[in-house]
Design a protein around this motif. Structure first.
Motif, short mmCIF file in Angstrom:
data_model
loop_
_atom_site.label_atom_id
_atom_site.label_comp_id
_atom_site.label_asym_id
_atom_site.label_seq_id
_atom_site.Cartn_x
_atom_site.Cartn_y
_atom_site.Cartn_z
N VAL A 97 2.54 13.23 31.91
CA VAL A 97 3.00 12.11 32.74
C VAL A 97 2.43 10.85 32.12
O VAL A 97 1.22 10.75 31.89
N VAL A 98 3.28 9.88 31.83
CA VAL A 98 2.88 8.66 31.13
C VAL A 98 3.08 7.47 32.06
O VAL A 98 4.17 7.27 32.60
N GLY A 99 2.01 6.70 32.25
CA GLY A 99 2.11 5.54 33.13
C GLY A 99 2.52 5.91 34.54
O GLY A 99 3.20 5.13 35.23
N GLY A 100 2.15 7.13 34.96
CA GLY A 100 2.52 7.61 36.29
C GLY A 100 3.94 8.13 36.39
O GLY A 100 4.38 8.53 37.47
N GLN A 101 4.66 8.15 35.25
CA GLN A 101 6.07 8.54 35.25
C GLN A 101 6.30 9.78 34.39
O GLN A 101 5.69 9.94 33.34
N GLY A 102 7.20 10.62 34.86
CA GLY A 102 7.65 11.72 34.04
C GLY A 102 8.92 11.35 33.31
O GLY A 102 9.27 10.17 33.17
N GLN A 103 9.61 12.34 32.84
CA GLN A 103 10.88 12.10 32.16
C GLN A 103 11.96 11.80 33.19
O GLN A 103 11.87 12.26 34.33
N PRO A 104 12.98 11.04 32.84
CA PRO A 104 14.03 10.73 33.81
C PRO A 104 14.79 11.99 34.20
O PRO A 104 14.98 12.89 33.38
N TYR A 105 15.19 12.03 35.45
CA TYR A 105 16.00 13.15 35.91
C TYR A 105 17.08 12.60 36.81
O TYR A 105 16.87 11.61 37.52
N ASN A 106 18.26 13.24 36.78
CA ASN A 106 19.35 12.70 37.59
C ASN A 106 19.04 12.83 39.08
O ASN A 106 18.22 13.68 39.48
N ASP A 107 19.69 12.03 39.88
CA ASP A 107 19.41 12.00 41.31
C ASP A 107 20.22 13.03 42.09
O ASP A 107 20.19 13.04 43.33
N GLY A 108 20.95 13.87 41.39
CA GLY A 108 21.70 14.92 42.05
C GLY A 108 23.08 14.52 42.51
O GLY A 108 23.80 15.33 43.10
N ASP A 109 23.49 13.27 42.24
CA ASP A 109 24.83 12.84 42.67
C ASP A 109 25.93 13.72 42.11
O ASP A 109 26.96 13.94 42.75
N GLU A 110 25.72 14.20 40.88
CA GLU A 110 26.72 15.06 40.24
C GLU A 110 26.31 16.52 40.24
O GLU A 110 26.95 17.35 39.59
N GLY A 111 25.24 16.86 40.94
CA GLY A 111 24.74 18.23 40.94
C GLY A 111 23.64 18.39 39.92
O GLY A 111 22.82 17.48 39.71
#
Length: 696
Positions: A492-506
């Protein structure tokens, strides 16, 4: 892939399309030549003597899509065999419960879950009926088919014009009804086949055709959605689904329905020949999604689902016509090797195969898939996979497994494998007590998690470091968190992980990716560096570089060297998650390391930093108790522009004497790690880390 058709075929009078590889005699083996000429008939062959010369005897005779006398005899023998008898006993024990599944579906009309459960029961009943003629199973199949015939449609997906799309349920219903039709013939209690074939065409094959056509022409697809009553489950934005489904397992499923439906209705529906051409082309498209070395980017569970469905059509086509060589499109021997590489021994709770569970893939193959590979590739490893690495789950396991095929275990060269996907699996062997390390790099993929540069470590029968199981498919549920970087063995870098989709498309592919920039295999020591910078940059603007170097010195020494360079000072954390599904994982921490304990094994780790302090803590994911407890060890650094963390891990069985701990010495440019007659030097001074190894 070249598109082989362009117009809807829901009417009579369209031209025939010739799929790729159809009657390609130059590439056909003897078996395919035999089946091709056998389909032409003795008049063309100038008598049966030509077949006799080609085959050295009588060619195969097929009476149905699934069954002939030999298949039925094999299924009955399998039901009494050590491998499949327990499954058959379980089916027999379920017989009296199946009518309740039908009544539940009648009451609810739910095509999502209750229909699926009813069809699964019908598949089981069909196999029980053909194996021992159980009257209860026969009666249930008849009742189930009668109810299916009363349904206005077999799927719940539609487009904006109101056309039903056969994504999953129409395809499953086509497979269920065609198997039932043949099983009832064997049982001497035939169904009303004229009515059933009409429904197979209209409610099975045609909706599956609509779905595949949209996948191949997504720009012309008319707004996918679901029928009333299913919106709460399928609340996703489906505008891109025709594009996405084209190259994932959900192409294979309607291909099965279309292909089986077309074969079943060749004599009764004028559209069947054209449907068949579309199904062949679609099957070839799916089979070409496998990498040349056999890997599949959705993981082993979805490899099984995709192949288990599409191969039902391929096998039926091979039985009826046999003029397509599917091995031109599917690298059978390589897929068999991939199945073996993805194994992690056995599970402690039930003894079933344990596997590399990247993303949503949590199970090994069914017996049917490697059995098909063994048959069509004459592959002894595939047969070994069926016996040793697969789990009996589906009725076609009884039909396709042949215990007389030769079997051979994985070769030594498969102990260290870097896949075309930039996944790495290295091991000491395939037994439960062996050490196995699986690493996740690579490109975006369907069903993925935000997990680049994460890894799984299993030793002495225990998942000491694991990928999470049971992540939600619904972004509204708390355990959607299990898809995020923070739930994986990564940074985890700068308190952030890798981007992940918000589930709008599944659970469609996101943007995370990692590239292995160097891989060195020296047999008993393997190491690689993977760059995941582009996986963190969208979430944390100050990211300049994020890399991980993994070193596996067999049998039980694993080094993880993590680097991050930031534009401005930021925090950095490395996470280590043990398997705690049974609540038996324990974590002890100290200022310079941590210990993870499982009932049968212990992982001991020391942590080292070149430029400052480290904080080691035990903590847990913030999830409601009903979803389980997910403790982990966190190794954190304070804000800085440059982060360098080395984690040195060893494993040992709980019962047994402890080995000497590795000696870690700081050097001007990195570290030297010495243990058990070997010395590993890590140089972190250059643009990329360098690793040197020599006997101590």
């Amino acid at each position: 892939m070249q598109r082989l058709y362009s117009a809807p075929i829901d009417r009579i009078g369209i031209p025939r399309i010739t799929p790729i590889n159809r009657i390609n005699l130059s590439s056909m083996n003897r078996r395919h030549v035999l089946r091709t000429f056998a389909s032409l008939g003795p008049a063309v062959l100038a008598g049966p003597s030509l077949l006799a010369r080609l085959a050295g005897g009588r060619g195969p005779a097929s009476t149905g899509l699934y069954l002939d006398d030999a298949v039925v005899a094999r299924a009955r023998a399998n039901a009494a065999s050590g491998l499949l008898q327990p499954m058959f006993a379980d089916l027999k024990a379920e017989v009296d419960s199946w009518p309740a599944t039908l009544e539940t579906f009648k009451a609810s009309g739910d095509l999502l879950s209750d229909y699926s459960r009813m069809m699964q029961a019908m598949d089981k009943a069909s196999v029980v009926a053909l194996i021992d003629g159980d009257e209860r199973a026969i009666e249930f199949v008849h009742a189930g088919i009668e109810h299916m015939l009363s349904l206005p449609h077999w799927d719940y997906f539609i487009d904006a014009e109101g056309k039903v799309l056969g994504i999953m349920r129409s395809s499953a219903a086509t497979a269920t009804s065609t198997l039932a039709m043949e099983a009832m013939r064997v049982a001497g209690r035939p169904l009303d086949e004229a009515r059933l074939l009409a429904d197979i065409a209209e409610k099975g094959a045609l909706p599956c055709y609509h779905a595949i056509h949209d996948m191949d022409h997504p720009s012309t697809a008319h707004g996918w959605s679901v029928m009333d009553g299913y919106e709460d489950v399928y609340m996703y934005d489906m505008r891109r689904w025709p594009y996405v489904f084209s190259d994932i397992n959900l192409r294979a499923v309607p291909t099965m329905g279309l292909g089986l439906g077309a074969l079943a209705t060749l004599d009764t529906d004028p559209r069947a020949e054209a449907w068949l051409d579309v199904a062949i082309a679609s099957a070839q498209h799916f089979l070409r999604l496998f990498q040349p070395e056999g890997s599949y980017d959705e993981g082993l569970s979805y490899l099984d689902y995709g192949l288990r469905t599409v191969l039902q059509f391929c096998e039926a086509y091979d039985r009826i016509r046999g003029d397509v060589d599917w091995t031109d499109d599917l690298p059978i021997a390589a897929v068999a090797e991939h199945i073996a590489v993805m194994q992690l021994g056995r599970r402690n709770d039930d003894g079933h195969p344990d596997t590399v569970n990247f993303s949503d893939a949590g199970r090994s193959t069914s017996i049917a898939v490697p059995s098909w590979l063994a048959k069509h590739g004459s592959d002894a490893l595939a047969q070994y996979n069926a016996i040793q690495f697969s789990q009996p789950r589906y009725p076609i396991d009884f039909l396709w497994f042949d215990r007389d095929r030769p079997s051979a275990p994985p070769q030594e060269r498969l102990k260290n494998v870097r896949m075309d996907l930039d996944w790495v699996v290295v091991r000491t062997g395939w037994d439960e007590q062996d050490t196995m390390l699986a690493f996740r790099g690579g490109e975006p993929a369907n069903h993925e998690h935000a997990d680049r540069n994460s890894f799984i470590l299993k030793a002495h029968g225990e998942r000491l470091l694991t990928d999470p199981f049971g992540a939600s498919y619904d972004p509204r549920r708390p355990h959607w968190l299990l898809r995020e970087s923070k739930a994986h063995n990564t940074v985890v870098v700068g308190g952030q992980g890798q981007p992940y989709n918000d589930g709008d498309e599944g659970t469609n592919a996101g943007t995370a990716r990692a590239e292995i920039t160097r891989y060195v295999d020296r047999g008993d020591i393997v190491w690689w560096t993977s760059d995941a910078t582009h996986s963190y940059l969208p979430s944390y603007d100050d990211t300049l570089s994020v890399r991980r170097t993994m070193i596996f010195a067999k049998p039980n020494l694993v080094l993880v060297f993590d680097e991050a360079d930031l534009r401005n000072p930021g925090a950095f954390e490395v996470r280590f998650h043990p398997d705690n599904r049974d609540g038996e994982a324990g974590i002890d921490v100290s200022p310079n390391g941590f210990v993870i304990r499982r009932p049968q094994a212990i992982l001991t780790a020391t942590v080292h930093e070149h430029d400052g302090d480290l904080n080691v803590a035990q903590t847990a994911l913030e999830l409601p108790e009903e979803y389980g407890a997910f403790p982990y060890a966190a190794v954190a650094r304070p804000d800085a522009r440059r982060h360098r963390v080395l984690t040195v891990m060893t494993t040992q069985p709980t019962e047994g004497s402890a080995e000497a701990s590795p000696v870690v010495e700081r050097t001007e440019t990195g570290w030297t790690v010495t243990r058990s007659g070997q010395q590993i030097t890590i140089d972190a001074s250059g643009l990329r880390p360098d690793v040197r190894w020599r006997p101590a």
